[in-house]
Every structure is written in structure tokens, then in C-alpha cells.
Design an enzyme around this catalytic site. Structure first.
Site, PDB file in Angstrom:
ATOM      1  N   ARG A 251      17.209  -0.575  -1.954  1.00  9.03           N
ATOM      2  CA  ARG A 251      16.083  -1.238  -1.262  1.00  9.03           C
ATOM      3  C   ARG A 251      15.182  -1.802  -2.344  1.00  9.03           C
ATOM      4  O   ARG A 251      14.780  -1.077  -3.257  1.00  9.03           O
ATOM      5  CB  ARG A 251      15.370  -0.292  -0.299  1.00  9.03           C
ATOM      6  CG  ARG A 251      14.502   0.769  -0.926  1.00  9.03           C
ATOM      7  CD  ARG A 251      13.585   1.462   0.059  1.00  9.03           C
ATOM      8  NE  ARG A 251      13.373   2.854  -0.234  1.00  9.03           N
ATOM      9  CZ  ARG A 251      12.524   3.322  -1.153  1.00  9.03           C
ATOM     10  NH1 ARG A 251      11.768   2.497  -1.855  1.00  9.03           N
ATOM     11  NH2 ARG A 251      12.411   4.617  -1.357  1.00  9.03           N
ATOM     12  N   HIS A 255       9.450   2.346   0.314  1.00  5.50           N
ATOM     13  CA  HIS A 255      10.081   3.130   1.390  1.00  5.50           C
ATOM     14  C   HIS A 255       9.510   2.670   2.732  1.00  5.50           C
ATOM     15  O   HIS A 255      10.244   2.346   3.657  1.00  5.50           O
ATOM     16  CB  HIS A 255       9.812   4.616   1.159  1.00  5.50           C
ATOM     17  CG  HIS A 255      10.169   5.475   2.325  1.00  5.50           C
ATOM     18  ND1 HIS A 255      11.470   5.733   2.682  1.00  5.50           N
ATOM     19  CD2 HIS A 255       9.391   6.117   3.240  1.00  5.50           C
ATOM     20  CE1 HIS A 255      11.471   6.503   3.770  1.00  5.50           C
ATOM     21  NE2 HIS A 255      10.231   6.738   4.117  1.00  5.50           N
ATOM     22  N   TYR A 264       6.949   5.712  -8.538  1.00  8.46           N
ATOM     23  CA  TYR A 264       8.092   6.626  -8.727  1.00  8.46           C
ATOM     24  C   TYR A 264       9.361   5.933  -9.189  1.00  8.46           C
ATOM     25  O   TYR A 264      10.372   6.591  -9.414  1.00  8.46           O
ATOM     26  CB  TYR A 264       8.360   7.413  -7.436  1.00  8.46           C
ATOM     27  CG  TYR A 264       8.591   6.559  -6.195  1.00  8.46           C
ATOM     28  CD1 TYR A 264       7.579   6.385  -5.251  1.00  8.46           C
ATOM     29  CD2 TYR A 264       9.819   5.943  -5.957  1.00  8.46           C
ATOM     30  CE1 TYR A 264       7.783   5.641  -4.108  1.00  8.46           C
ATOM     31  CE2 TYR A 264      10.031   5.179  -4.809  1.00  8.46           C
ATOM     32  CZ  TYR A 264       9.007   5.033  -3.888  1.00  8.46           C
ATOM     33  OH  TYR A 264       9.215   4.268  -2.760  1.00  8.46           O
TER      34      TYR A 264
END
Ligand SMILES: Cc1ncc(C[n+]2csc(CCOP(=O)(O)OP(=O)(O)O)c2C)c(N)n1
Length: 353
Positions: A251, A255, A264
Site C-alpha cells: 500500500r 493504513h 513507521y
């Protein structure tokens, strides 16, 4: 222990056909269907992100980068099959027949969760992996009834650490249920990289424990996704049992619109992953093989924008939601706790509390 599940590919990232055995199955009609749907879905996803940023849509989980995995697998289904998607699988749901009303579910609208007339598309599942045992159950029921329906369940890499993943696969294996477990391994479960999620080298190898077929493939190659999902569904219908497919993808974005992936994940990695982009790859394939037509391509992009804009207008002109919806779609017969909550809330709205 070295367990090998080679990553299957039909068209490589340069758009070259690397598996000649599919040559005769690749028609202009199929290529154009792939392209049109990929472009439409990316247009939708980008629009949804923008709407969220403008305060016109609630939290939204983007799928850009994963279009080939979703569109290719959904196109492989038969009309009468069952689909169990997650919150990220709008490209799969829409490709299989759901309308763009799905967007409205991110504005808290029940309408976005309703399956279209005559289609067995479940609402997007948010509790991770819970849709897997449901898909197994639907497939078992189809088998007991003697129908030729199969089921497909979508899930991410993180879902493979849930009990429901194992229960779904085990039951499907014991009953040889006609179900395809379609994993999109996009490398992360929110901020958790797959290396911290599991110690196994692949997700596909988890099929061995359940004696079911395991397939590992390039999830950004729409051709291999489509052909391998078709084969898995065919095996399911022929009584040859379930399949676990691991589609390797990425992706590009967050998220959901509620998190910041730069915290992250090295975003340079995501930029680099664009070299494997599913749409660019199909474009290269089309150019190499004489399917490229500037006027047609332009038309596809123009029509995608028109279609998505119309869907957004339809969403934004919906009459206001009925406040009862919050309570009325949880159980067929509401429990006393829900009845009590509803009464309290209605009192509050009437200014009585
Ligand atoms: C049972 C359950 N636990 C935790 C969560 C919170 N949660 C939402 S998405 C997510 C990560 C899922 O990752 P993955 O399965 O890899 O799917 P992806 O989001 O990457 O598509 C978690 C832990 C949840 N929704 N349900």
C-alpha cells in the site's frame, strides 16, 4: 527450514509476458477490462482520500498500490459466488458489482453496506479475520446444497495471526469447502512490519499445515492474479478443496487517513515500490503488444473521472440519515441493552435529559 513457494508471475514489471502458456487466453477484451477497472478504482481511491482531507468523508483506508490484487481476483469470480471483503477491499467489491454507494459507509451511512440486489457481497469486515470462518461457512453451505457457488475471503498479512484465520482454514480443509482465501500481503499491519508479525518466511506456506493448495504470486501483476484465482475457484467447484493465495503487494499510502506512515515506514521505500506499480505494468504490456490506443486511453480516464464525480454527487445529495439506523441494524431483534441505549439517546435528542 527452507520452504519454497515461488512467486508466480505472468507479466513482469517491464510489461513483458514471462509465462507464454497464457498467450492465447489474453484477449483485447480482457486487457481493456483490466485497464478500465484499474483506472476507475485508482481514481476512486484518490478522490476518497481528497474528500476525507476536505472533511467530506470520515476516516478512509486507501488501497492505492493494491488495485491489481483486488480487481484481478474479483473479475475471476462467477456471478453467483460469495464475496467477504475487508474495509480496504472496495476495488474488489465494486468490481464484483457493488455500487459506489460503498463510499457512504465512511460517512456512517448504512446504505454503503447493503449488498446490491442479487449479489452476495458482505459488508466490509472491520474486526480482523472474522470474515474467514464466515466465508468457510458460506462455502460449506453451498457444497451441502449441491450448488456450484464458491466463496472468496480477502484479508491482510496481519489477519494471519488471528485465531479466526486458523479456524477458517481448518474447517475449510476438513470439509473441503469451496473457498479461496485471498491474502493481500502489503507488508504492514498498520505500523507493524511483517517481519515482526510472523516468523514464517511466507504466508502461502501456512497452507501446508492444513493440507490445502498454497499459491504465492506477484499481486501487482493483474494477469497472474486473475488466472491463478480462476484456477483456485475451478478447483473449489470441482470438489478439490480450498486454496490459500498470497498476493504480494504494497500500500503506497497510510493504513487509514488517521495515521501517518512516515512515522513507521520509510516513505522512500513506497516511492521505490512504484516501480512495480500495477497500472504502469499493464500500460507497458499494452504498449509492447499493440493494445495501446491514445484516444481510448484518454476516454477511459475521462469516463473514470465522470463516473466517480457522479458517485460523489449522489453521496452528497443523499437525504440525511435516520438516527435510528445506529441501533436498528445490529441484531434482527434488538437486545435489551440496545433498546435501553436507544431510548436514552432519543430522550437526549428531544432535550429531555
Ligand atoms: C480483531 C481486531 N483486532 C484489532 C483491530 C485493529 N486493527 C484494525 S486494522 C489492523 C491491522 C490489519 O492489518 P492487515 O490484516 O495486514 O490488513 P491491512 O490493513 O494491511 O489491509 C488492526 C490491528 C481490529 N480491527 N480487529
Amino acid at each position: 527450514m527452507e520452504i519454497q513457494f515461488p512467486v508466480l508471475q505472468v507479466v513482469n514489471k517491464d510489461g513483458k509476458l514471462v509465462d507464454e502458456s497464457y498467450k492465447n487466453e489474453i484477449t483485447e477484451d480482457l486487457v481493456r477490462t483490466f485497464y478500465r477497472q484499474l483506472v476507475c478504482m485508482r481514481t476512486l481511491d484518490r478522490k476518497a482520500k481528497n474528500l476525507q482531507r476536505q472533511g467530506r468523508l470520515g476516516t478512509y483506508p486507501p488501497f492505492e498500490g493494491q488495485e491489481a490484487a483486488q480487481v484481478g481476483s474479483a473479475l475471476a469470480l462467477d456471478e453467483d459466488d460469495w464475496m467477504f471483503p475487508t474495509y480496504r477491499d472496495h476495488a474488489a467489491s465494486i468490481t464484483f458489482g457493488k455500487s459506489y454507494s460503498i463510499l457512504s459507509s465512511w460517512n456512517g451511512r448504512v446504505e454503503g453496506n447493503l449488498p446490491p440486489e442479487g449479489k452476495k457481497i458482505l459488508p466490509p469486515s472491520v474486526p480482523i479475520a472474522t470474515q474467514l470462518p464466515l466465508a468457510t461457512g458460506a462455502a460449506m453451505a453451498a457444497k451441502f446444497k449441491g450448488s456450484k457457488q464458491a466463496a472468496i475471503a480477502y484479508f491482510g498479512d496481519g489477519a494471519t495471526s488471528e485465531g479466526d484465520f486458523h479456524e477458517g482454514l481448518n474447517f475449510a480443509s476438513v470439509y473441503q469447502a469451496p473457498v479461496v482465501f485471498f491474502n493481500q500481503n502489503n507488508g504492514y499491519a498498520i505500523s507493524l512490519p511483517i517481519s515482526k508479525q510472523m516468523n514464517s518466511k511466507t504466508i502461502a506456506q501456512k497452507s501446508i499445515a492444513y493440507e490445502i493448495t498454497g499459491v504465492r504470486l506477484d499481486g501487482n501483476d493483474i494477469f497472474v492474479v486473475y488466472f491463478e484465482t480462476k484456477k483456485a475457484l475451478e478447483r473449489a467447484r470441482n470438489g478439490e478443496g480450498p486454496t490459500l493465495i498470497e498476493a504480494i503487494t504494497w500500500r503506497y499510502g497510510a493504513h487509514t487517513t488517521a495515521d501517518d506512515p512516515t512515522k513507521y515506514r520509510d516513505q522512500k521505500e513506497s516511492e521505490k515500490r512504484r516501480e512495480n506499480d500495477p497500472i504502469s505494468r499493464l500500460e507497458s504490456f499494452m504498449k509492447r503488444n499493440g493494445y495501446w490506443d491514445d484516444a481510448w486511453i484518454q476516454k477511459v480516464h475521462d469516463e473514470a473521472i465522470e463516473e466517480i464525480e457522479a458517485a460523489v454527487r449522489a453521496m452528497e445529495t443523499m437525504p440525511p440519515p435516520d438516527v435510528n439506523d445506529i441501533y436498528d441494524y445490529i441484531f434482527e431483534t434488538p437486545t435489551w441493552t440496545i433498546r435501553e441505549q436507544k431510548e436514552q439517546y432519543m430522550k437526549h435528542l428531544r432535550g429531555e435529559e
